[in-house]
Design a protein around this motif. Sequence first.
Motif, PDB file in Angstrom:
ATOM      1  N   ARG A   1       0.833  -1.206   0.000  1.00 51.22           N
ATOM      2  CA  ARG A   1       0.000   0.000   0.000  1.00 51.22           C
ATOM      3  C   ARG A   1       0.868   1.258   0.000  1.00 51.22           C
ATOM      4  N   ILE A   2       1.924   1.236   0.798  1.00 51.62           N
ATOM      5  CA  ILE A   2       2.825   2.390   0.844  1.00 51.62           C
ATOM      6  C   ILE A   2       3.521   2.582  -0.495  1.00 51.62           C
ATOM      7  N   LYS A   3       3.966   1.481  -1.104  1.00 52.08           N
ATOM      8  CA  LYS A   3       4.654   1.577  -2.397  1.00 52.08           C
ATOM      9  C   LYS A   3       3.710   2.096  -3.481  1.00 52.08           C
ATOM     10  N   ARG A   4       2.461   1.643  -3.473  1.00 49.95           N
ATOM     11  CA  ARG A   4       1.532   2.125  -4.481  1.00 49.95           C
ATOM     12  C   ARG A   4       1.220   3.606  -4.294  1.00 49.95           C
ATOM     13  N   ARG A   5       1.128   4.050  -3.050  1.00 49.19           N
ATOM     14  CA  ARG A   5       0.909   5.467  -2.806  1.00 49.19           C
ATOM     15  C   ARG A   5       2.111   6.289  -3.265  1.00 49.19           C
ATOM     16  N   GLN A   6       3.309   5.792  -2.990  1.00 46.64           N
ATOM     17  CA  GLN A   6       4.510   6.502  -3.435  1.00 46.64           C
ATOM     18  C   GLN A   6       4.600   6.530  -4.963  1.00 46.64           C
ATOM     19  N   LEU A   7       4.200   5.439  -5.611  1.00 47.96           N
ATOM     20  CA  LEU A   7       4.217   5.412  -7.064  1.00 47.96           C
ATOM     21  C   LEU A   7       3.227   6.418  -7.646  1.00 47.96           C
ATOM     22  N   ALA A   8       2.042   6.534  -7.034  1.00 53.10           N
ATOM     23  CA  ALA A   8       1.063   7.521  -7.503  1.00 53.10           C
ATOM     24  C   ALA A   8       1.576   8.937  -7.304  1.00 53.10           C
ATOM     25  N   GLN A   9       2.232   9.209  -6.177  1.00 53.70           N
ATOM     26  CA  GLN A   9       2.801  10.537  -5.941  1.00 53.70           C
ATOM     27  C   GLN A   9       3.922  10.839  -6.938  1.00 53.70           C
ATOM     28  N   GLU A  10       4.719   9.828  -7.274  1.00 51.08           N
ATOM     29  CA  GLU A  10       5.787  10.035  -8.249  1.00 51.08           C
ATOM     30  C   GLU A  10       5.227  10.377  -9.622  1.00 51.08           C
ATOM     31  N   GLU A  11       4.187   9.657 -10.038  1.00 46.40           N
ATOM     32  CA  GLU A  11       3.566   9.954 -11.326  1.00 46.40           C
ATOM     33  C   GLU A  11       2.923  11.332 -11.336  1.00 46.40           C
ATOM     34  N   ALA A  12       2.342  11.731 -10.210  1.00 51.54           N
ATOM     35  CA  ALA A  12       1.738  13.069 -10.141  1.00 51.54           C
ATOM     36  C   ALA A  12       2.796  14.160 -10.228  1.00 51.54           C
ATOM     37  N   GLN A  13       3.967  13.942  -9.652  1.00 50.66           N
ATOM     38  CA  GLN A  13       5.030  14.932  -9.739  1.00 50.66           C
ATOM     39  C   GLN A  13       5.643  15.000 -11.135  1.00 50.66           C
ATOM     40  N   LYS A  14       5.542  13.931 -11.903  1.00 47.11           N
ATOM     41  CA  LYS A  14       6.051  13.944 -13.272  1.00 47.11           C
ATOM     42  C   LYS A  14       5.096  14.641 -14.242  1.00 47.11           C
ATOM     43  N   ALA A  15       3.845  14.810 -13.849  1.00 47.47           N
ATOM     44  CA  ALA A  15       2.852  15.367 -14.771  1.00 47.47           C
ATOM     45  C   ALA A  15       3.189  16.782 -15.235  1.00 47.47           C
ATOM     46  N   PRO A  16       3.603  17.737 -14.362  1.00 45.71           N
ATOM     47  CA  PRO A  16       3.917  19.083 -14.879  1.00 45.71           C
ATOM     48  C   PRO A  16       5.039  19.091 -15.905  1.00 45.71           C
ATOM     49  N   VAL A  17       6.060  18.252 -15.694  1.00 43.15           N
ATOM     50  CA  VAL A  17       7.167  18.196 -16.648  1.00 43.15           C
ATOM     51  C   VAL A  17       6.700  17.634 -17.984  1.00 43.15           C
ATOM     52  N   LYS A  18       5.831  16.631 -17.941  1.00 43.12           N
ATOM     53  CA  LYS A  18       5.328  16.050 -19.186  1.00 43.12           C
ATOM     54  C   LYS A  18       4.396  17.008 -19.919  1.00 43.12           C
ATOM     55  N   LEU A  19       3.698  17.858 -19.180  1.00 48.02           N
ATOM     56  CA  LEU A  19       2.777  18.810 -19.815  1.00 48.02           C
ATOM     57  C   LEU A  19       3.477  20.042 -20.374  1.00 48.02           C
ATOM     58  N   LEU A  20       4.753  20.245 -20.004  1.00 45.23           N
ATOM     59  CA  LEU A  20       5.440  21.461 -20.413  1.00 45.23           C
ATOM     60  C   LEU A  20       5.621  21.531 -21.930  1.00 45.23           C
ATOM     61  N   PHE A  21       6.110  20.461 -22.527  1.00 40.53           N
ATOM     62  CA  PHE A  21       6.386  20.489 -23.967  1.00 40.53           C
ATOM     63  C   PHE A  21       5.113  20.587 -24.809  1.00 40.53           C
ATOM     64  N   PRO A  22       4.031  19.838 -24.521  1.00 39.60           N
ATOM     65  CA  PRO A  22       2.798  20.063 -25.297  1.00 39.60           C
ATOM     66  C   PRO A  22       2.245  21.479 -25.159  1.00 39.60           C
ATOM     67  N   MET A  23       2.372  22.070 -23.963  1.00 40.36           N
ATOM     68  CA  MET A  23       1.877  23.436 -23.798  1.00 40.36           C
ATOM     69  C   MET A  23       2.707  24.431 -24.607  1.00 40.36           C
ATOM     70  N   VAL A  24       4.040  24.277 -24.585  1.00 40.90           N
ATOM     71  CA  VAL A  24       4.905  25.202 -25.320  1.00 40.90           C
ATOM     72  C   VAL A  24       4.714  25.054 -26.816  1.00 40.90           C
ATOM     73  N   LEU A  25       4.570  23.840 -27.301  1.00 39.35           N
ATOM     74  CA  LEU A  25       4.511  23.601 -28.745  1.00 39.35           C
ATOM     75  C   LEU A  25       3.105  23.734 -29.318  1.00 39.35           C
ATOM     76  N   CYS A  26       2.067  23.460 -28.514  1.00 43.52           N
ATOM     77  CA  CYS A  26       0.707  23.402 -29.066  1.00 43.52           C
ATOM     78  C   CYS A  26      -0.217  24.478 -28.482  1.00 43.52           C
ATOM     79  N   VAL A  27      -0.159  24.686 -27.178  1.00 41.87           N
ATOM     80  CA  VAL A  27      -1.128  25.576 -26.543  1.00 41.87           C
ATOM     81  C   VAL A  27      -0.698  27.042 -26.656  1.00 41.87           C
TER      82      VAL A  27
END
Length: 297
Positions: free
Chosen positions: A260-286
């Motif tokens: 349970r702890i590992k799955r929560r940490q994995l979800a938090q890690e993916e959430a922290q990666k989201a702004p970085v992944k959204l940066l390039f589509p926003m710069v190039l498309c939005v």
Amino acid sequence: MSDPTLLLITGAVFAAVALGVWTVLSGAEERSTIRSSLKALEGYDETDLRQRELEVPLVQRVFQPVGRSLVAVGRSFMPAGYMEGVRKKLIVAGRPAPEDLDRFRAIRVLTVAALPPLVLFVVLLPAPPRTKVIVLLFLGVICLLGPEATLNRRMEERRQAIRVRLPDLIDMLTISVEAGLGFDQALERTVRELPGPLSDEFARMLGEIRAGAGRADALRSLDARTDVPELRSFVLALIQADTFGVSIARILRAQSEEMRIKRRQLAQEEAQKAPVKLLFPMVLCVFPGIFVVLLGP
């Protein structure tokens, strides 16, 4: 020539002719019996044999022989070490059958063989050189790296499905063991209640145990087939509990909390990666669209 000799020769000739006629008739009767038996059992008929062959799907009549030829070429030219790695990847991806390995060989040979005609076609196109170079690079990447990239993606998808399902399976397994069921019975019930790739692997492990394999060996085989770090830690904990006689319920409870702890940490890690992944589509498309709307008028 005396009469007894003539009679003897006549009798011998008659016996030989009778034997020949009997042999021919018995052979014809035997063939007729076989033909009628085949017709009764299998619907065999010599007249519409070609029609029955034509009723076979085109894939089986044409593409399967071509596929066997491609597989033979792949076995001749592909290194044994490379194919062994592909076989392990197919097992992790949930496709352990030998037909899947042969299919990958055929696709690999087909993509490599299709690259030279595609290159020649692109070179002969009336297009600018820069466009030709970009198209050639794209086709080269698709033909040379496409099959293995697709296999790696399927491996990762199956690993992710196992990783997501593992805490729920451990929770149900813990509840079943604490309710008084044995480990094998609790695992069998959990597999029945939670379908998915992880349950399929545990069901295969139970089948290996019923076939006579030790529980530790079956658990190690499960780890080798899945190659998921979270499941590996769970398997090692079960093997240690089985070796040292530790309570299975206590081990399962500790593993449940850890997963349970590992799955929560994995979800938090993916959430922290989201702004970085959204940066390039926003710069190039939005942002270009926003600038056109704001600055255009």
